[in-house]
Structure formats: C-alpha cells, structure tokens
Write an enzyme that holds these catalytic residues in place. Structure first.
Site, short mmCIF file in Angstrom:
data_model
loop_
_atom_site.label_atom_id
_atom_site.label_comp_id
_atom_site.label_asym_id
_atom_site.label_seq_id
_atom_site.Cartn_x
_atom_site.Cartn_y
_atom_site.Cartn_z
CG ASP A 197 -1.75 1.26 1.33
OD1 ASP A 197 -2.78 1.32 0.64
OD2 ASP A 197 -1.37 2.20 2.07
CE1 TYR A 237 0.23 7.93 2.75
CE2 TYR A 237 0.98 5.75 2.11
CZ TYR A 237 0.02 6.57 2.64
OH TYR A 237 -1.17 6.02 3.07
CE LYS A 289 -3.90 4.87 0.65
NZ LYS A 289 -2.49 4.49 0.66
CG HIS A 328 -4.68 9.85 0.43
ND1 HIS A 328 -3.34 9.80 0.19
CD2 HIS A 328 -4.84 9.46 1.71
CE1 HIS A 328 -2.71 9.38 1.28
NE2 HIS A 328 -3.60 9.18 2.22
#
Length: 310
Positions: A45, A50, A79, A110
C-alpha cells in the site's frame, strides 16, 4: 495467514494483510518492500502523498528482477492526493511513473476534498496565514466520476475511497455508477467505526484498516483486553491488534521497515469468539463513554462526518 484473501466486488482477490509505507523512513522503503515480498506479503500500500513511491517502485522492480514474485502476484494500491482530485488521470499517471508500473490493482481517493491544484506546493499548499489551501466549493462526487472513467484506461483494475465516513458514502453512492471496491480507514478496537464497517458490508465495499496499532507508544498495546488475549495466546499485543481485523472480514496494513517486525507482523492468529467479544465489549465501552481514540486526522479544518470528530 499470509495466503488468506478476501473477494472484492470486482471479483479480484485482495490479500488479508499488506505492507503499509506511510511515514516509512526514506532510504529504507526499497529494502522493506523487497523483504516483505520475500517474507510472503502480496499487498503493498502506498500513496503519492507519502513521497516515497519511487522507493516502493525500486523495491518492486528488484523483487521482479530477482524472481521473488511476478507483477501479477502483487496487489499494489496507491491513492490520488488532494491536490489532484480534479486531475485524477494525472495523479494516477504520476504514481505509475513513480512506481515504474503500467497499472495498479487499486486506486483510491485519499481524502474527499480538494486542495488548491495551483497552490504554492504540490502536496501541501498553504494560505498566507499557514492554513491548508482548500477549495471548499469542490464536490467529492465529481472526483468519483473521474475515478470511474479511469477504469477504461486499464491503468487501474479497481477504484475505491479512503477516509470516507458513513455520511460521505451516503452522499456518494446514489451518484456512483461503480460502487467503490474498498474504503480504507483508520481501524482498531479503540476506533471500530462500526457504522462505516456495517454500511460498507451492506454495500459490498471492502474495509482496509490502516494504523491498526494506533501510533508510536500507543495506549492500545497496554489496553487490558489486548494484554489479556496476548497473554492467553502467548503472543505480543501487536499480533492481537493485527489479527482483530481478519474475523471482521477486513484487510489490515502493517507498517514497518525492520526485517524482524515485517516477518512478525505476518504471523497473525485466529481469534475466537471469546477473544472478539472481549475486544468488541471494550470498543462498545469506549464508544459509550466518548473515549474513542483516533490517531490520524490531518488539520484540514473540514468536517468529514466522523461521529467522534463532528
């Protein structure tokens, strides 16, 4: 448990446990991905937000080249970030380029909001006063229409949402041509979010649980029912907290970059009805007393419809 899967409403099989990469230290993500795949993980994931998708991609490429796994054996989730929710196709393309992939298995919204796509930062645009630069006129249903269009491109095999409350799902579903395959939410015994879990089960939306252990130094590790079950089973509290999701029919994301913990997180156990009753009774008590614990709630200044935050 490494081989356990659940069936999505698309017909795809999704692993019961995956490696999470949020807040994983830079420089360690590539090796963590490679080691996780060696250890038996088959779900990775990640997210554009990020900032480490390139490292994830390096890890995937290394694992493919070494013959550890084939691309079709790994379920890759990413996402679309909030600065791209009016440009979902571009968001997906950027993630694919970062990951070095031709497609992902699941692409999620997200958060259901729009941050200024022309703001002063690609991920976290801010106003002069330091607040997040949010376009409040945006309707998250419009984002979902763009997500639906992506299925025809072959660049994602399924679409879903993340951080969607019952209220937001009820706003979305009447307008959806495609029912989300997944809703990824913070989930653990101290934040069961049962109203979301129940609605998703009714609509055929699979729950993916993030932050299943809470946060660093989490009070969940010392919670009485968790400790009691861990002692009875001869395992660590973290094993109990990760295993909690399997009888609930949910996929759980375990985040780590250390080899030992990556392997340990895979060793889930079968919690029986008595174990689950202990945990559920504790959840109910926290809910009644208004003591639920949410560890992830970015300062967007938006009411997303979660009862503990509304």
């Amino acid at each position: 448990m490494a081989n356990k899967t659940f069936k999505l409403n698309t017909g795809q099989d999704i692993p019961a446990i995956g490696l999470g990469t949020w807040q994983s230290e830079p420089g360690k993500v590539r090796e963590a991905v490679v080691h996780a795949l060696k250890a038996g993980y088959r779900l990775i994931d990640c997210a554009y937000c990020y900032g480490n998708e390139q490292e994830v991609g390096q890890g995937l490429a290394e694992a493919f080249a070494a013959g550890i796994v084939k691309r079709e054996e790994v379920f890759v989730v990413t996402k679309v970030w909030a600065t791209y929710t009016t440009r979902c196709a571009l968001g997906l393309q950027k993630s694919l380029e970062n990951l070095g992939l031709e497609y992902v298995d699941l692409f999620l919204v997200h958060w259901p909001l729009l941050m200024n796509p022309e703001g002063n930062d690609d991920r976290f645009p801010k106003l002069p006063n330091g607040e997040r630069d949010i376009i409040r006129s945006h309707n998250h249903v419009d984002t979902w229409k763009q997500m639906e269009a992506l299925l025809a491109t072959g660049k994602t095999k399924a679409i879903g949402v993340s951080n969607y409350s019952k209220r937001y799902l009820e706003q979305l579903l009447p307008h959806a041509t495609v029912v989300p395959a997944v809703n990824q939410i913070e989930n653990h015994p101290a934040l069961p979010q049962q109203e979301i879990v129940d609605l998703c089960k009714e609509k055929g939306i699979h729950i993916m649980a993030y932050s299943p252990l809470g946060s660093t130094g989490s009070p969940l590790f010392t919670a009485e029912p968790v400790v009691k079950i861990a002692e009875k089973r001869g395992v660590k509290p973290s094993t109990v907290l990760l295993s909690y999701h399997i009888p609930r029919g949910s996929t759980v994301l375990a985040k780590s970059v250390t080899r030992e913990r990556i392997e340990e997180n895979l060793k889930l156990i079968d919690l029986d009805a008595d174990d689950m009753k202990l945990l559920n009774d504790w959840s109910d008590k926290l809910t009644r007393e208004g003591q639920l614990m949410r560890f992830v709630y970015p300062p967007f200044g938006v009411d997303f419809g979660f009862p503990d935050k509304s």
